[in-house]
Motif scaffolding. Structure first.
Motif, PDB file in Angstrom:
ATOM      1  N   GLY A  60     -31.959  18.150 -50.146  1.00 32.53           N
ATOM      2  CA  GLY A  60     -32.670  18.557 -51.074  1.00 32.53           C
ATOM      3  C   GLY A  60     -32.491  19.963 -51.820  1.00 32.53           C
ATOM      4  N   GLU A  61     -31.187  20.554 -51.430  1.00 35.98           N
ATOM      5  CA  GLU A  61     -30.799  22.021 -51.931  1.00 35.98           C
ATOM      6  C   GLU A  61     -30.428  21.654 -53.358  1.00 35.98           C
ATOM      7  OE1 GLU A  61     -31.105  24.576 -50.462  1.00 35.98           O
ATOM      8  OE2 GLU A  61     -31.573  23.733 -48.409  1.00 35.98           O
ATOM      9  N   ASP A  62     -30.814  22.718 -54.180  1.00 28.11           N
ATOM     10  CA  ASP A  62     -30.570  22.739 -55.456  1.00 28.11           C
ATOM     11  C   ASP A  62     -29.333  23.510 -55.816  1.00 28.11           C
ATOM     12  OD1 ASP A  62     -32.927  21.258 -56.521  1.00 28.11           O
ATOM     13  OD2 ASP A  62     -33.996  22.950 -55.951  1.00 28.11           O
ATOM     14  N   ASP A  63     -28.728  23.430 -56.928  1.00 26.73           N
ATOM     15  CA  ASP A  63     -27.462  23.934 -57.499  1.00 26.73           C
ATOM     16  C   ASP A  63     -28.057  25.328 -58.344  1.00 26.73           C
ATOM     17  OD1 ASP A  63     -25.950  22.327 -56.588  1.00 26.73           O
ATOM     18  OD2 ASP A  63     -25.480  21.589 -58.547  1.00 26.73           O
ATOM     19  N   THR A  64     -27.186  26.356 -58.342  1.00 25.79           N
ATOM     20  CA  THR A  64     -27.730  27.438 -59.440  1.00 25.79           C
ATOM     21  C   THR A  64     -26.478  27.716 -60.364  1.00 25.79           C
ATOM     22  OG1 THR A  64     -28.748  28.780 -57.007  1.00 25.79           O
ATOM     23  CG2 THR A  64     -28.258  30.185 -59.184  1.00 25.79           C
ATOM     24  N   ILE A  65     -27.321  28.093 -61.531  1.00 23.56           N
ATOM     25  CA  ILE A  65     -26.499  28.314 -62.534  1.00 23.56           C
ATOM     26  C   ILE A  65     -26.751  29.767 -63.145  1.00 23.56           C
ATOM     27  CG2 ILE A  65     -25.882  28.096 -65.130  1.00 23.56           C
ATOM     28  CD1 ILE A  65     -26.523  25.047 -64.745  1.00 23.56           C
ATOM     29  N   VAL A  66     -25.989  30.630 -63.060  1.00 24.57           N
ATOM     30  CA  VAL A  66     -25.808  32.128 -63.409  1.00 24.57           C
ATOM     31  C   VAL A  66     -25.260  32.473 -64.797  1.00 24.57           C
ATOM     32  CG1 VAL A  66     -25.580  34.506 -62.504  1.00 24.57           C
ATOM     33  CG2 VAL A  66     -26.091  32.709 -61.056  1.00 24.57           C
ATOM     34  N   LEU A  67     -26.283  32.752 -65.611  1.00 25.35           N
ATOM     35  CA  LEU A  67     -25.564  33.246 -67.120  1.00 25.35           C
ATOM     36  C   LEU A  67     -25.827  34.681 -67.357  1.00 25.35           C
ATOM     37  CD1 LEU A  67     -27.898  30.283 -68.093  1.00 25.35           C
ATOM     38  CD2 LEU A  67     -25.376  30.227 -68.492  1.00 25.35           C
ATOM     39  N   ARG A  68     -24.824  35.037 -67.892  1.00 26.72           N
ATOM     40  CA  ARG A  68     -24.596  36.811 -68.113  1.00 26.72           C
ATOM     41  C   ARG A  68     -24.474  36.869 -69.735  1.00 26.72           C
ATOM     42  NH1 ARG A  68     -22.077  36.013 -63.453  1.00 26.72           N
ATOM     43  NH2 ARG A  68     -22.942  37.045 -61.548  1.00 26.72           N
ATOM     44  N   MET A  69     -25.259  37.448 -70.459  1.00 22.63           N
ATOM     45  CA  MET A  69     -25.400  37.394 -71.968  1.00 22.63           C
ATOM     46  C   MET A  69     -25.351  38.913 -72.318  1.00 22.63           C
ATOM     47  SD  MET A  69     -28.979  35.645 -72.108  1.00 22.63           S
ATOM     48  CE  MET A  69     -28.404  34.519 -70.900  1.00 22.63           C
ATOM     49  N   ASP A  70     -25.202  39.072 -73.508  1.00 17.69           N
ATOM     50  CA  ASP A  70     -25.339  40.003 -74.485  1.00 17.69           C
ATOM     51  C   ASP A  70     -26.696  40.025 -75.400  1.00 17.69           C
ATOM     52  OD1 ASP A  70     -23.016  41.578 -73.714  1.00 17.69           O
ATOM     53  OD2 ASP A  70     -21.732  40.390 -75.362  1.00 17.69           O
ATOM     54  N   GLY A  71     -27.807  40.464 -74.731  1.00 15.81           N
ATOM     55  CA  GLY A  71     -29.104  40.676 -75.028  1.00 15.81           C
ATOM     56  C   GLY A  71     -29.557  39.220 -75.365  1.00 15.81           C
ATOM     57  N   GLY A  72     -31.047  39.028 -75.967  1.00 18.79           N
ATOM     58  CA  GLY A  72     -31.733  37.827 -76.202  1.00 18.79           C
ATOM     59  C   GLY A  72     -32.069  37.063 -74.925  1.00 18.79           C
ATOM     60  N   ARG A  73     -32.260  38.022 -73.609  1.00 12.55           N
ATOM     61  CA  ARG A  73     -32.808  37.057 -72.566  1.00 12.55           C
ATOM     62  C   ARG A  73     -34.031  36.512 -72.691  1.00 12.55           C
ATOM     63  NH1 ARG A  73     -34.266  40.854 -67.839  1.00 12.55           N
ATOM     64  NH2 ARG A  73     -36.467  40.362 -68.806  1.00 12.55           N
ATOM     65  N   GLU A  74     -34.761  37.042 -73.133  1.00 13.87           N
ATOM     66  CA  GLU A  74     -36.197  36.264 -73.280  1.00 13.87           C
ATOM     67  C   GLU A  74     -36.161  34.884 -73.852  1.00 13.87           C
ATOM     68  OE1 GLU A  74     -38.676  37.203 -71.202  1.00 13.87           O
ATOM     69  OE2 GLU A  74     -37.526  38.778 -70.634  1.00 13.87           O
ATOM     70  N   SER A  75     -35.628  34.989 -75.220  1.00 19.69           N
ATOM     71  CA  SER A  75     -35.656  33.853 -75.728  1.00 19.69           C
ATOM     72  C   SER A  75     -34.763  32.748 -75.172  1.00 19.69           C
ATOM     73  CB  SER A  75     -34.969  34.041 -77.214  1.00 19.69           C
ATOM     74  OG  SER A  75     -33.723  34.732 -77.249  1.00 19.69           O
ATOM     75  N   ALA A  76     -33.600  33.329 -74.371  1.00 20.35           N
ATOM     76  CA  ALA A  76     -32.858  32.306 -73.786  1.00 20.35           C
ATOM     77  C   ALA A  76     -33.539  31.677 -72.465  1.00 20.35           C
ATOM     78  CB  ALA A  76     -31.648  33.205 -73.156  1.00 20.35           C
ATOM     79  N   ILE A  77     -34.535  32.644 -71.984  1.00 21.48           N
ATOM     80  CA  ILE A  77     -35.366  31.847 -70.843  1.00 21.48           C
ATOM     81  C   ILE A  77     -36.315  30.720 -71.331  1.00 21.48           C
ATOM     82  CG2 ILE A  77     -37.242  32.456 -69.305  1.00 21.48           C
ATOM     83  CD1 ILE A  77     -35.829  35.157 -68.624  1.00 21.48           C
ATOM     84  N   ARG A  78     -36.822  31.248 -72.467  1.00 20.39           N
ATOM     85  CA  ARG A  78     -37.832  30.143 -73.098  1.00 20.39           C
ATOM     86  C   ARG A  78     -37.074  28.748 -73.474  1.00 20.39           C
ATOM     87  NH1 ARG A  78     -39.937  34.913 -75.729  1.00 20.39           N
ATOM     88  NH2 ARG A  78     -38.518  34.456 -77.471  1.00 20.39           N
ATOM     89  N   THR A  79     -35.661  29.014 -73.911  1.00 19.80           N
ATOM     90  CA  THR A  79     -34.791  27.731 -74.259  1.00 19.80           C
ATOM     91  C   THR A  79     -34.635  26.970 -72.831  1.00 19.80           C
ATOM     92  OG1 THR A  79     -33.938  29.050 -76.137  1.00 19.80           O
ATOM     93  CG2 THR A  79     -32.573  26.976 -75.221  1.00 19.80           C
ATOM     94  N   LEU A  80     -34.402  27.614 -71.744  1.00 21.95           N
ATOM     95  CA  LEU A  80     -33.878  26.921 -70.651  1.00 21.95           C
ATOM     96  C   LEU A  80     -34.922  26.343 -69.943  1.00 21.95           C
ATOM     97  CD1 LEU A  80     -31.449  29.630 -69.359  1.00 21.95           C
ATOM     98  CD2 LEU A  80     -30.771  27.208 -70.655  1.00 21.95           C
TER      99      LEU A  80
END
Length: 311
Positions: A226-246
């Motif tokens: 039951g271990e999960d995969d991790t996706i790490v995303l690095r971006m130029d701004g817009g972090r909060e809206s990206a979190i809501r989308t994800l």
């Protein structure tokens, strides 16, 4: 049909059971890894399979036939590379090979011919006439493996073959193993090095306390615990809206962010990643990098045994 079938073998010394109802199988062209710490029962298990030790119970079949400690015919299918070097330091590399080839029953001419072939396989042709006492530890290990190949085995058993060797020799050993499986040899590989099991083995049996705790491919083992995969995303701004989308994606288990980086947990990153990227692209998010981290065998071992591999 598996080339090696091990069913419920056990071995005790007095009241101590060092191998406890161990079962697994290996197909032709497959590398099966026994992964566990020192003292887990790996060497005792392979000593039983080779025929050095008598098992207390259980059965072993090699190439479809029952195998016992007195069965020379089935032993002839096995190439064994022990953890401790089994070479004569005062002889040259080629003389070591010819000597062991004769023990395998090869004629003098066949022993010479096969020794030359094996020297090519292990990359020691240019050092054939040198005394083994002058070899590095890695070169001696490669010669040790070469001895196990002399009889063209259907089953090659390697017990911790890279202990104490340099990186170059370790890579040479890995290539030798891959070459053998590519030619249809079944390989049983014991190790306590996580990265070796991940790099070499088609399937892994996690062994601890003389028992197989779990077995399968790395992906199967990770899924089972039951271990999960991790996706790490690095971006130029817009972090909060990206979190809501994800967070709105049904596959998302957890999302967190810090600075210009977002980390999300999912069950299967490879399957989910296209949807993740498409969703962020539609919101105008500019990604600088994407990294997928899949759980490794260290996480599996810790989950199954409650301790790190080297504890």
């Amino acid at each position: 049909m598996p080339f090696l079938e091990v069913e419920g073998i056990s071995k005790s010394y007095g009241s101590t059971k060092v191998v406890d109802n161990v079962s697994f199988s290996i197909a032709e062209g497959e590398t099966y890894g026994l992964l566990g710490p020192n003292g887990a029962g790996k060497t005792t298990t392979i000593s039983i399979i080779v025929g050095i030790l008598q098992r207390d119970s259980g059965s072993i079949r090699i190439n479809g036939k029952e195998h016992s400690v007195t069965d020379k015919a089935s032993k002839a299918h096995i190439g064994f590379v022990p953890q401790q070097l089994a070479v004569y330091p005062d002889l040259s590399a080629v003389d070591n090979l010819r000597f062991f080839a004769r023990l395998y029953g090869l004629s003098r001419a066949d022993a010479r011919r096969r020794s030359e072939e094996v020297l090519e396989v292990i990359g020691l042709s240019d050092r054939a006439g040198e005394t083994v006492s002058a070899f590095s530890g890695g070169m001696a290990r490669r010669l040790n493996i070469g001895i196990g190949l002399l009889n063209r085995p259907g089953l090659l058993i390697l017990d911790e073959p890279t202990v104490g060797v340099d990186p170059q020799s370790r890579n040479a050993i890995f290539e030798n193993v891959k070459k053998q499986t590519g030619e249809g040899v079944a390989v049983l590989y014991t190790t306590h090095y996580m990265e070796e099991a991940e790099r070499l083995c088609d399937r892994v049996g996690v062994i601890d306390g003389g028992q197989i705790k779990a077995e399968g491919t790395q992906r199967e083992l990770v899924s089972a615990v039951g271990e999960d995969d991790t996706i790490v995303l690095r971006m130029d701004g817009g972090r909060e809206s990206a979190i809501r989308t994800l967070e709105a994606l049904p596959e998302t288990k957890q999302v967190s962010g810090e600075g210009s980086e977002i980390t999300m947990l999912v069950a299967d990153a490879r399957a989910v990643l296209p949807q993740v990227l498409d969703s962020l692209t539609q919101t105008g998010t500019v990604l600088r990098s994407v990294e997928v981290r899949e759980p490794d065998l260290e996480a599996v071992f810790l989950h199954l045994t409650g301790k790190a591999l080297r504890d």
